[in-house]
Scaffold this motif. Structure first.
Motif, PDB file in Angstrom:
ATOM      1  N   GLY A 177      85.982  60.778  44.387  1.00  0.00           N
ATOM      2  CA  GLY A 177      86.962  60.008  43.917  1.00  0.00           C
ATOM      3  C   GLY A 177      87.135  59.652  42.814  1.00  0.00           C
ATOM      4  N   PRO A 178      88.019  58.580  42.558  1.00  0.00           N
ATOM      5  CA  PRO A 178      88.504  58.314  41.115  1.00  0.00           C
ATOM      6  C   PRO A 178      87.331  57.788  40.283  1.00  0.00           C
ATOM      7  CG  PRO A 178      90.061  57.093  42.730  1.00  0.00           C
ATOM      8  CD  PRO A 178      88.681  57.622  43.482  1.00  0.00           C
ATOM      9  N   PRO A 179      87.419  58.190  38.949  1.00  0.00           N
ATOM     10  CA  PRO A 179      86.045  57.695  38.057  1.00  0.00           C
ATOM     11  C   PRO A 179      86.365  56.368  37.643  1.00  0.00           C
ATOM     12  CG  PRO A 179      88.080  58.828  36.954  1.00  0.00           C
ATOM     13  CD  PRO A 179      88.542  58.851  38.237  1.00  0.00           C
ATOM     14  N   ILE A 180      86.093  55.548  38.733  1.00  0.00           N
ATOM     15  CA  ILE A 180      86.158  54.036  38.449  1.00  0.00           C
ATOM     16  C   ILE A 180      85.383  53.526  37.373  1.00  0.00           C
ATOM     17  CG2 ILE A 180      86.254  51.821  39.534  1.00  0.00           C
ATOM     18  CD1 ILE A 180      86.776  53.229  42.130  1.00  0.00           C
ATOM     19  N   LEU A 181      83.991  54.103  37.279  1.00  0.00           N
ATOM     20  CA  LEU A 181      82.985  53.573  36.189  1.00  0.00           C
ATOM     21  C   LEU A 181      83.647  53.848  34.894  1.00  0.00           C
ATOM     22  CD1 LEU A 181      79.695  54.322  38.132  1.00  0.00           C
ATOM     23  CD2 LEU A 181      80.523  52.029  37.287  1.00  0.00           C
ATOM     24  N   LYS A 182      83.935  55.164  34.690  1.00  0.00           N
ATOM     25  CA  LYS A 182      84.536  55.425  33.353  1.00  0.00           C
ATOM     26  C   LYS A 182      85.690  54.710  33.170  1.00  0.00           C
ATOM     27  CE  LYS A 182      82.643  60.199  33.483  1.00  0.00           C
ATOM     28  NZ  LYS A 182      83.070  61.517  33.392  1.00  0.00           N
ATOM     29  N   ASP A 183      86.591  54.366  33.875  1.00  0.00           N
ATOM     30  CA  ASP A 183      87.613  53.523  33.613  1.00  0.00           C
ATOM     31  C   ASP A 183      86.979  52.149  33.115  1.00  0.00           C
ATOM     32  OD1 ASP A 183      89.614  55.559  34.160  1.00  0.00           O
ATOM     33  OD2 ASP A 183      90.079  54.781  36.200  1.00  0.00           O
ATOM     34  N   PHE A 184      86.036  51.722  33.886  1.00  0.00           N
ATOM     35  CA  PHE A 184      85.607  49.937  33.609  1.00  0.00           C
ATOM     36  C   PHE A 184      84.939  50.273  31.924  1.00  0.00           C
ATOM     37  CE2 PHE A 184      85.270  48.762  37.941  1.00  0.00           C
ATOM     38  CZ  PHE A 184      85.498  47.297  37.733  1.00  0.00           C
ATOM     39  N   SER A 185      84.358  51.501  31.741  1.00  0.00           N
ATOM     40  CA  SER A 185      83.745  51.467  30.481  1.00  0.00           C
ATOM     41  C   SER A 185      84.898  51.858  29.247  1.00  0.00           C
ATOM     42  CB  SER A 185      82.914  52.789  30.358  1.00  0.00           C
ATOM     43  OG  SER A 185      82.341  52.948  29.029  1.00  0.00           O
ATOM     44  N   LYS A 186      86.072  52.438  29.694  1.00  0.00           N
ATOM     45  CA  LYS A 186      87.007  52.539  28.775  1.00  0.00           C
ATOM     46  C   LYS A 186      87.860  51.549  28.511  1.00  0.00           C
ATOM     47  CE  LYS A 186      90.737  56.072  27.725  1.00  0.00           C
ATOM     48  NZ  LYS A 186      91.460  57.166  28.114  1.00  0.00           N
ATOM     49  N   TYR A 187      88.463  50.802  29.622  1.00  0.00           N
ATOM     50  CA  TYR A 187      89.396  49.658  29.513  1.00  0.00           C
ATOM     51  C   TYR A 187      88.765  48.201  29.528  1.00  0.00           C
ATOM     52  CZ  TYR A 187      92.454  53.710  30.279  1.00  0.00           C
ATOM     53  OH  TYR A 187      93.225  55.046  30.213  1.00  0.00           O
ATOM     54  N   LEU A 188      87.774  48.294  30.272  1.00  0.00           N
ATOM     55  CA  LEU A 188      87.008  46.817  30.335  1.00  0.00           C
ATOM     56  C   LEU A 188      85.649  46.912  29.944  1.00  0.00           C
ATOM     57  CD1 LEU A 188      88.563  46.157  33.867  1.00  0.00           C
ATOM     58  CD2 LEU A 188      89.395  45.151  31.581  1.00  0.00           C
ATOM     59  N   PRO A 189      85.367  47.285  28.842  1.00  0.00           N
ATOM     60  CA  PRO A 189      83.859  47.416  28.260  1.00  0.00           C
ATOM     61  C   PRO A 189      83.056  46.268  28.354  1.00  0.00           C
ATOM     62  CG  PRO A 189      85.342  47.605  26.308  1.00  0.00           C
ATOM     63  CD  PRO A 189      86.319  47.713  27.759  1.00  0.00           C
ATOM     64  N   ARG A 190      83.802  45.027  28.185  1.00  0.00           N
ATOM     65  CA  ARG A 190      82.872  43.916  28.355  1.00  0.00           C
ATOM     66  C   ARG A 190      82.790  43.071  29.531  1.00  0.00           C
ATOM     67  NH1 ARG A 190      86.192  40.062  23.805  1.00  0.00           N
ATOM     68  NH2 ARG A 190      87.955  41.235  25.140  1.00  0.00           N
ATOM     69  N   THR A 191      83.436  44.055  30.545  1.00  0.00           N
ATOM     70  CA  THR A 191      83.171  43.535  32.007  1.00  0.00           C
ATOM     71  C   THR A 191      81.659  43.695  32.462  1.00  0.00           C
ATOM     72  OG1 THR A 191      85.371  44.075  32.696  1.00  0.00           O
ATOM     73  CG2 THR A 191      83.734  43.990  34.305  1.00  0.00           C
ATOM     74  N   ARG A 192      81.227  42.777  32.966  1.00  0.00           N
ATOM     75  CA  ARG A 192      79.634  43.008  33.210  1.00  0.00           C
ATOM     76  C   ARG A 192      79.155  43.409  34.704  1.00  0.00           C
ATOM     77  NH1 ARG A 192      76.147  39.572  29.107  1.00  0.00           N
ATOM     78  NH2 ARG A 192      77.402  40.168  27.118  1.00  0.00           N
ATOM     79  N   LEU A 193      78.586  44.299  34.989  1.00  0.00           N
ATOM     80  CA  LEU A 193      78.099  44.626  36.315  1.00  0.00           C
ATOM     81  C   LEU A 193      76.876  44.150  37.022  1.00  0.00           C
ATOM     82  CD1 LEU A 193      79.435  48.469  35.829  1.00  0.00           C
ATOM     83  CD2 LEU A 193      80.902  46.286  36.557  1.00  0.00           C
ATOM     84  N   ILE A 194      77.071  43.803  38.147  1.00  0.00           N
ATOM     85  CA  ILE A 194      75.838  43.021  38.633  1.00  0.00           C
ATOM     86  C   ILE A 194      75.689  43.952  39.877  1.00  0.00           C
ATOM     87  CG2 ILE A 194      74.792  41.089  40.046  1.00  0.00           C
ATOM     88  CD1 ILE A 194      76.894  39.484  38.615  1.00  0.00           C
ATOM     89  N   VAL A 195      74.432  44.603  40.141  1.00  0.00           N
ATOM     90  CA  VAL A 195      74.096  45.669  41.124  1.00  0.00           C
ATOM     91  C   VAL A 195      72.742  45.139  41.736  1.00  0.00           C
ATOM     92  CG1 VAL A 195      73.385  47.761  41.513  1.00  0.00           C
ATOM     93  CG2 VAL A 195      74.700  47.410  39.351  1.00  0.00           C
TER      94      VAL A 195
END
Length: 255
Positions: free
Chosen positions: A15-33
């Protein structure tokens, strides 16, 4: 504001490269896993789908253990539309795709080869990792520390409210109750055996590599978290044990 979307990581390379988009456009968004013992996760996932009256295959079907061929791969490198495929329990693959660890030769031995992880694949977002058991930790001090550490991670000015529980067991009903499974029943031994192989891999990789060597990876009560992850290699039902060849079989049959 936040969003709950397991498919961001569960999708791996599908599917779409969602993680890379987060890193590129929203690098300060924090991910909780959040992660969980694969056997307990599978039982919960199956029963949740039963609660939502999803069309269910037999819970002991060997079809769940079949991987995919080139061209028909879905989430977790399962066959397309195989919602209950056991390979989806390989949570370490989604974590590895974040590119937070060195990915040296020894580490790659714990990552199944069908996932092609690039050395230059690291996303810039910070990650907070927790195990589901930490949410219900009977040690009050340690449990409250989790919420405090999580609040610090996202910059919350006070203690995160956590007095309400939201179940994801589905809508329920008599039909759903009949469809629910107890993963410890003997008929599910082959299912648990496969999940435990994945669990052993995770127990060897998550803490030594992702937690202790990962860049911008945060946890709460590291020793306790790692103790929980080590138990991914153990049958929570207490019936299967690991053999020298890496497979799992009944403790009674291994004597």
């Amino acid at each position: 504001r936040g969003v709950k979307c397991p498919s961001i990581i569960d999708g791996f390379s599908v599917g779409p490269p969602i993680l890379k988009d987060f890193s590129k456009y929203l690098p300060r968004t924090r991910l909780i896993v959040g992660i969980r013992h694969p056997v307990l996760w599978y039982q919960s996932f199956y029963n949740m789908q039963a609660g939502n009256n999803h069309k269910l295959p037999a819970a002991d079907s060997t079809d769940f253990t079949v991987g995919c061929n080139k061209g028909n791969c879905g989430k977790g490198y399962c066959q397309m539309a195989k919602l209950f495929c056991l390979n989806r329990a390989r949570f370490h693959l989604g974590l590895a795709e974040l590119g937070k660890t060195p990915l040296d030769e020894a580490e790659r031995e714990l990552i199944p080869p069908e996932l092609k992880v690039s050395d230059g694949n690291m996303i810039r977002n910070k990650i907070f990792l927790y195990d589901m058991e930490q949410l219900g930790d009977m040690n009050t001090t340690r449990r409250e520390r989790l919420w405090s550490d999580l609040g610090d991670f996202i910059g919350y000015p006070d203690t995160i409210p956590h007095d309400k529980y939201k179940s994801s067991h589905g809508r329920g009903g008599a039909r759903a109750e009949r469809a629910r499974i107890n993963i410890c029943d003997k008929r599910y031994d082959p299912i648990r055996a496969q999940l435990l192989v994945h669990g052993h891999q995770m127990s060897q990789w998550i803490c030594p590599y992702f937690v202790k060597q990962g860049k911008d990876v945060y946890v709460s009560s590291q020793d306790y978290l790692c103790l929980l992850v080590e138990k991914y290699a153990e049958d929570p039902c207490g019936k299967l044990v690991r053999m020298d060849n890496g497979t799992y079989m009944s403790a009674e049959g291994s004597n």
